[in-house]
Scaffold this motif. Structure first.
Motif, short mmCIF file in Angstrom:
data_model
loop_
_atom_site.label_atom_id
_atom_site.label_comp_id
_atom_site.label_asym_id
_atom_site.label_seq_id
_atom_site.Cartn_x
_atom_site.Cartn_y
_atom_site.Cartn_z
N TYR A 134 0.85 -1.20 0.00
CA TYR A 134 0.00 0.00 0.00
C TYR A 134 0.88 1.24 0.00
O TYR A 134 1.97 1.26 0.56
N ALA A 135 0.40 2.29 -0.70
CA ALA A 135 1.19 3.50 -0.84
C ALA A 135 0.26 4.67 -1.14
O ALA A 135 -0.80 4.51 -1.75
N SER A 136 0.66 5.85 -0.69
CA SER A 136 -0.07 7.08 -0.97
C SER A 136 0.86 8.25 -0.69
O SER A 136 1.25 8.48 0.46
N GLU A 137 1.27 8.95 -1.73
CA GLU A 137 2.16 10.10 -1.54
C GLU A 137 1.45 11.20 -0.75
O GLU A 137 0.24 11.36 -0.88
N PRO A 138 2.17 11.93 0.10
CA PRO A 138 3.63 11.91 0.32
C PRO A 138 4.05 11.03 1.49
O PRO A 138 5.06 11.30 2.12
N PHE A 139 3.27 9.99 1.76
CA PHE A 139 3.54 9.15 2.93
C PHE A 139 4.40 7.95 2.56
O PHE A 139 4.55 7.60 1.39
N ALA A 140 4.94 7.31 3.58
CA ALA A 140 5.67 6.07 3.40
C ALA A 140 4.68 4.91 3.49
O ALA A 140 3.91 4.82 4.43
N GLY A 141 4.69 4.09 2.47
CA GLY A 141 3.79 2.94 2.46
C GLY A 141 4.42 1.75 3.14
O GLY A 141 5.36 1.87 3.92
N GLY A 142 3.90 0.58 2.81
CA GLY A 142 4.41 -0.62 3.46
C GLY A 142 3.91 -1.87 2.80
O GLY A 142 3.23 -1.85 1.77
N ILE A 143 4.27 -2.99 3.37
CA ILE A 143 3.90 -4.32 2.88
C ILE A 143 3.47 -5.14 4.07
O ILE A 143 4.09 -5.08 5.13
N ASP A 144 2.40 -5.89 3.91
CA ASP A 144 1.93 -6.75 4.99
C ASP A 144 1.56 -8.10 4.43
O ASP A 144 1.20 -8.24 3.25
N LEU A 157 -0.37 4.11 7.03
CA LEU A 157 0.74 4.81 6.39
C LEU A 157 1.58 5.51 7.45
O LEU A 157 1.11 5.78 8.56
N GLN A 158 2.80 5.82 7.10
CA GLN A 158 3.71 6.51 8.01
C GLN A 158 4.17 7.82 7.38
O GLN A 158 4.15 7.97 6.15
N PRO A 159 4.56 8.77 8.18
CA PRO A 159 5.11 10.01 7.60
C PRO A 159 6.27 9.69 6.67
O PRO A 159 7.11 8.85 6.99
N GLY A 160 6.31 10.34 5.52
CA GLY A 160 7.35 10.10 4.55
C GLY A 160 8.42 11.18 4.56
O GLY A 160 8.12 12.36 4.74
N PHE A 161 9.65 10.77 4.37
CA PHE A 161 10.78 11.70 4.37
C PHE A 161 11.63 11.44 3.13
O PHE A 161 11.63 10.34 2.56
N ASN A 207 9.55 9.59 0.14
CA ASN A 207 8.54 8.83 0.89
C ASN A 207 9.13 7.63 1.62
O ASN A 207 8.67 6.51 1.50
N VAL A 208 10.18 7.90 2.39
CA VAL A 208 10.84 6.87 3.18
C VAL A 208 10.39 7.00 4.64
O VAL A 208 10.29 8.12 5.16
N ALA A 209 10.12 5.88 5.28
CA ALA A 209 9.71 5.90 6.68
C ALA A 209 10.87 6.31 7.58
O ALA A 209 12.02 5.97 7.33
#
Length: 956
Positions: A134-144, A157-161, A207-209
């Motif tokens: 899952y992904a959505s800019e400008p956030f950091a996505g992930g895999i589960d 989602l997590q804050p993206g850097f 968009n890196v956690a």
């Protein structure tokens, strides 16, 4: 002692060795993870999904087919923003998993966009073997991972850097096409992400956690360099400089073990023996039409090599990388189809429909459904070797150390039939309720990985002498928690399939206090009811983490209590919030993985549904040291490279005014400052209390130059040139300084150019070099006017190997061998080895040819004979040898620099290792000289003879 007892005793010693080795690795990982299980054994540490795209695997492991007819199931869930609001419009991708954690290679099945409520849904034939990305800019996505039972996924989602930087070579020039990766720190689960540097050596991740990471730069011409402890979010840029050229390349051929025919398209991947695919970017190559492969950019030492192909079984082994080019023969066994039968023991039974999962020796997955008579057949062929078989959902127990997994030896043949003994599964069930005794549906039950579980499996693998499985289990000592079950509408849950004994699980539900629940699995075939398990209303702990008085992004905050624990990563404001904690007292601490940053632990009390106690934490900061780099005349030097002793590869550059800043520990440290080709490199000691430093480098006064460069005919502007400065006059004989200079729209501007009487050369592919004699006024802007590059003559050649066979893809240029590290050539040999290059003149008659499978070749053209010859001139490339340099430890200079020269020109530089050794690999036959920079040792000549594998030069 009988001869039959001896092998068993030897095996026992081997088992003991690996168990001790695993304990050592465990202690190391616990150190890196900051004592994650303190203060009680088995404390839960919650892990957020790691970001990073799943690398697709087209035609490498083959598709997984689901031949079982079953009613449709649904993979569904919701995607949330970091603050907990729904994420409408997020991209969600369903993948079919092909390999086990942590590699998690997969093939995309379907994509969806979340609706206004943040929800998504996929229809699937079964719930086994899927991943959700899952992904959505400008956030950091992930895999589960999708659990093999009905469960609504909640994906946050997590804050993206962003993080960016540049990759430089040993003389500070940009390196294009380098692979920069963000990887997991020891004990972490961050999935690797990769970006490739642009022509100017730059890279950028979006968009890196936030949180700790290991960053590595790799290139085929250099040994990798790394920044082992980067905190994403806190750091926004990381600059790398390669220091050591690559070791001798790893060559070989991949053959089919049965047919002995070349295997085309096999992937040869090398990773450090203490790291895992998926969490690290491998150094890899693909076999060609003749089965041959070449792996470059490898570091000295031992690596784990994995060779895979979709039509063959995989091969794994430890590969030593040294100074001698190795020629390997890799024989891939055939894949094997696996079928079998379950054999009931001690009252064990199976009803049919149970799902088995097989993980082969290379981590590839296959599935099978058990028939009513106990027979099964896995849905894809796998690699031979030791395989692991598990049953989804714990419907059965195996006669093994864990009960949930069994080992099977698959021989190298077309099919294998295995018989597995199953026992009646022990079952523990209970009911989750609230404080008033009302049932709680939707409580997830996850198995908390414990040291004992992994140690049993390591011992089991060691007893069977399955060294690859031992290694895999050692790497997975801190494995991910496993989702086992979810309570139904009546709050009832069941745990089954594990061997009798203690099993620690974590119970979690939104709004309720998560807690660890120790279960005692009964004897095989026995059911045990533990009754009601109360989950009280949850509380929270929130606060900020400061370092040096300012908010720190990417710190890890860990809370622990007798009921369990959790962790969080601080956001852009240094804030954190940990929810769904069971009531009670918690120890709260913060850490930065890989960085010395002490901070006091705090105790906070969590009440059910009450106001979250605020716990602010202060971490000890290093000291920021500010400095200036100036030449002997006191003028600022821009672009000087500054690194910290003990942090190889990671550098910063001085600004226009010569200033720089760097964080150092609160103890004595050393800075290494270098200019240009590193011949002017200086080591500067910084005292423990010092926060400012001025560095004087014995560099000549500099100036700036400008010009307009165009090519004839037509006065076309050229986009860039290779520029050389050679001092003349009193400084004649001083080192030549060469740089690639971009010339957008033909406009050349360059600062920090050596001043004084100078011979200036401008080189460009396809043109003869322009040569000027100028006096460059120090500390001024010198206008060189309009410079025309003429075409020159054209030379035709053909690149061949030692057997006279054509070599395609070789780089060809006019100039110096070191120029290829500053600017890539635009001329390459074709399929027949032929090439045509322009710009040949009496002052541009030195031809350099380089191909990564051979040593570089430099030859001087015979003019005009070579230009008028009726046939192209052949340029023969040979397999290179290695120059090994040995310097006594008491004579190793501060910088440890070693230069390799030919004809007075710098070819390459490297750094002596801790034993006083340096290597220049893949060198062609001929005469060289070696100089140890900053040392009283006299420069020494060395001759590489044809076909010499290693030429050793020892300084006295």
């Amino acid at each position: 002692m009988s001869r039959w007892a001896r092998p068993y005793r030897a095996s026992a010693w081997l088992v003991g060795f690996f168990v001790l080795l695993a304990l050592g690795v465990t202690v190391t990982l616990m150190f890196y993870q900051g004592r994650r299980d303190d203060p009680i054994v088995g404390v839960l540490v919650s892990k957020a999904p790691s970001p990073g795209a799943i690398e697709p695997l087209p035609a490498q492991l083959g598709p997984v087919t689901d031949e079982v007819s079953a009613p449709s199931r649904f993979v569904r869930g919701v995607v949330l923003l970091p603050g907990g609001d729904v994420a409408a419009g997020a991209a969600v991708t369903l993948h079919r998993r092909l390999t086990a954690w942590p590699e998690w290679r997969a093939e995309a099945v379907e994509e969806a966009i979340t609706d206004g409520a943040g929800r998504f849904q996929f229809r699937v034939p079964s719930l086994r073997g899927y991943l959700i990305e899952y992904a959505s800019e400008p956030f950091a996505g992930g895999i589960d991972e999708v659990p093999p039972f009905d469960h609504e996924l909640s994906l946050r989602l997590q804050p993206g850097f962003a993080i960016e930087g540049n990759v430089l070579n040993d003389v500070g020039a940009p390196v294009s096409n380098a692979r920069v990766s963000i990887e997991s720190v020891p004990g972490g689960d961050r999935r690797a992400r990769v970006e490739v540097t642009q022509a100017d050596g730059s890279y950028r991740f979006e968009n890196v956690a936030a949180g700790p990471a290991r960053m590595v730069a790799r290139h085929e011409s250099w040994q990798p360099v790394e920044a082992p402890a980067v905190v994403i979010g806190e750091r926004s840029d990381v600059e790398f400089r390669f220091e050591r050229p690559t070791m001798a390349p790893l060559r070989g051929v991949v053959l089919g073990a049965v047919t002995q025919e070349p295997v085309v398209g096999a992937i040869v991947a090398l990773v450090p023996i203490d790291q895992s695919l998926g969490l690290v970017d491998p150094i890899s190559a693909r076999s060609g039409a003749d089965g041959a492969f070449l792996v470059e950019g490898v570091p000295r030492g031992s690596m784990r090599m994995l060779v895979r192909h979709p039509e063959h079984g995989a091969l794994q082994r430890t590969q030593a990388i040294g100074s001698i080019a190795q020629q390997l023969v890799v024989e891939l066994p055939p894949r094997t189809a696996v079928s079998g039968r379950l054999e009931a023991a001690r009252g064990g039974a199976f009803g049919g429909g149970e799902v088995l999962r097989l993980t082969d020796s290379a981590g590839a997955l296959a599935f099978a459904v058990v028939a009513a008579d106990g027979s099964f057949s896995f849905d894809r062929p796998v690699s031979p070797g030791i395989a692991e078989v598990s049953v989804l959902g714990g419907a059965l127990s195996f006669r093994s150390m864990t009960g949930s997994r069994s080992k099977a030896l698959l021989e190298e043949r077309g099919d294998n039939f295995v018989e597995l003994e199953v026992l009646p599964a022990p079952v523990v069930h209970g009911r989750f309720v609230d404080e008033d005794g009302r049932p709680l549906p939707g409580v997830t039950v996850s198995r908390v990985q414990q040291l004992g579980d992994n140690m049993r499996e390591i011992g089991d693998a060691a007893r069977s002498l399955d060294l690859s499985q031992v290694g895999r289990r050692i790497l997975r000592i801190t494995d991910r928690d496993e989702l086992l079950a979810e309570s139904d509408e009546d709050g009832v849950f069941a745990g089954r399939g594990f061997r009798p004994g203690r099993l620690l699980v974590r119970a979690a539900r939104s709004g309720r206090g998560s807690r660890n629940v120790p279960l005692q699995m009964p004897a095989f075939g026995v059911e045990h009811d533990i009754g009601d398990v109360v989950l009280a209303r949850g509380g929270a702990i929130a606060g900020r983490v400061l370092r040096g008085g300012r908010p720190f992004v990417g710190a890890t905050v860990i809370v622990t209590s007798a009921e369990g624990g959790a962790q969080a990563t601080t956001d852009a404001r240094g804030g954190y919030a940990i929810e769904d904690l069971a009531p009670g007292d918690y120890t709260v601490r913060a850490k930065i993985t890989g960085v010395t940053a002490r901070g006091d632990a705090r105790v906070a009390q969590v009440s059910p549904g009450g106001v979250a106690p605020r716990v602010d934490l202060e971490l000890e900061a290093g000291r920021e040291v500010r400095g200036f780099v100036r030449n002997a005349g006191g003028e600022p030097l821009v672009g000087a490279l500054i690194s910290v002793r003990g942090r190889p590869g990671e550098v910063s550059r001085s600004r226009v005014d010569g200033s720089f800043s760097v964080e150092l520990p609160r103890r004595r440290a050393e800075l290494i400052v270098s200019i240009g080709d590193r011949s002017m490199e200086k080591v500067v000691a910084v005292a423990a209390e010092q926060d400012e430093v001025e560095v004087r480098v014995d560099a000549p006064p500099t100036c700036s130059v400008r010009a307009v460069v165009y090519g004839s005919p037509g006065r076309r502007r050229v986009p860039g040139v290779l520029m050389r400065w050679t001092p003349t006059g009193d400084d004649a004989g001083a080192a030549t300084f060469t740089r690639w200079v971009p010339t957008p729209d033909g406009e050349l501007e360059r600062a920090q150019v050596p001043s004084g009487p100078m011979r200036i050369e401008l080189w460009r592919d396809g043109f003869a070099p322009a040569v000027l004699q100028r006096f460059l006024v120090p500390n001024e802007d010198n206008d060189l006017g309009s410079i025309s590059l003429e075409r020159g003559a054209t030379f035709r050649g053909r690149v061949v190997d030692e057997e006279g066979e054509p070599v395609a893809g070789a780089s060809v240029l006019l100039g110096e061998e070191a120029d290829l590290d500053l600017a890539p050539s635009s001329v390459f040999s074709g399929a027949d080895g032929g090439f045509v290059i322009g710009g040949v003149t009496s002052r541009s008659r030195q031809l350099v040819v380089r191909h990564r499978a051979f040593a570089a070749r430099t030859l001087r053209l015979d003019l005009p004979r070579d230009l008028l010859a009726p046939e192209p001139r052949s340029v023969t490339l040979e397999r290179g040898g290695t120059i090994e340099v040995v310097v006594p430890l008491d004579k190793v200079p501060e910088t440890g620099l070693v230069f390799l020269r030919r004809g007075g020109r710098l070819l390459q530089s490297t750094v002596l290792d801790e034993n006083g050794y340096a290597y220049f690999a893949n060198r062609s036959a001929g005469a060289y000289s070696v100089k140890v920079a900053g040392s009283a040792l006299v420069e020494r000549d060395v001759v590489v003879e044809p076909n010499a594998a290693v030429t050793r030069l020892a300084f006295d």
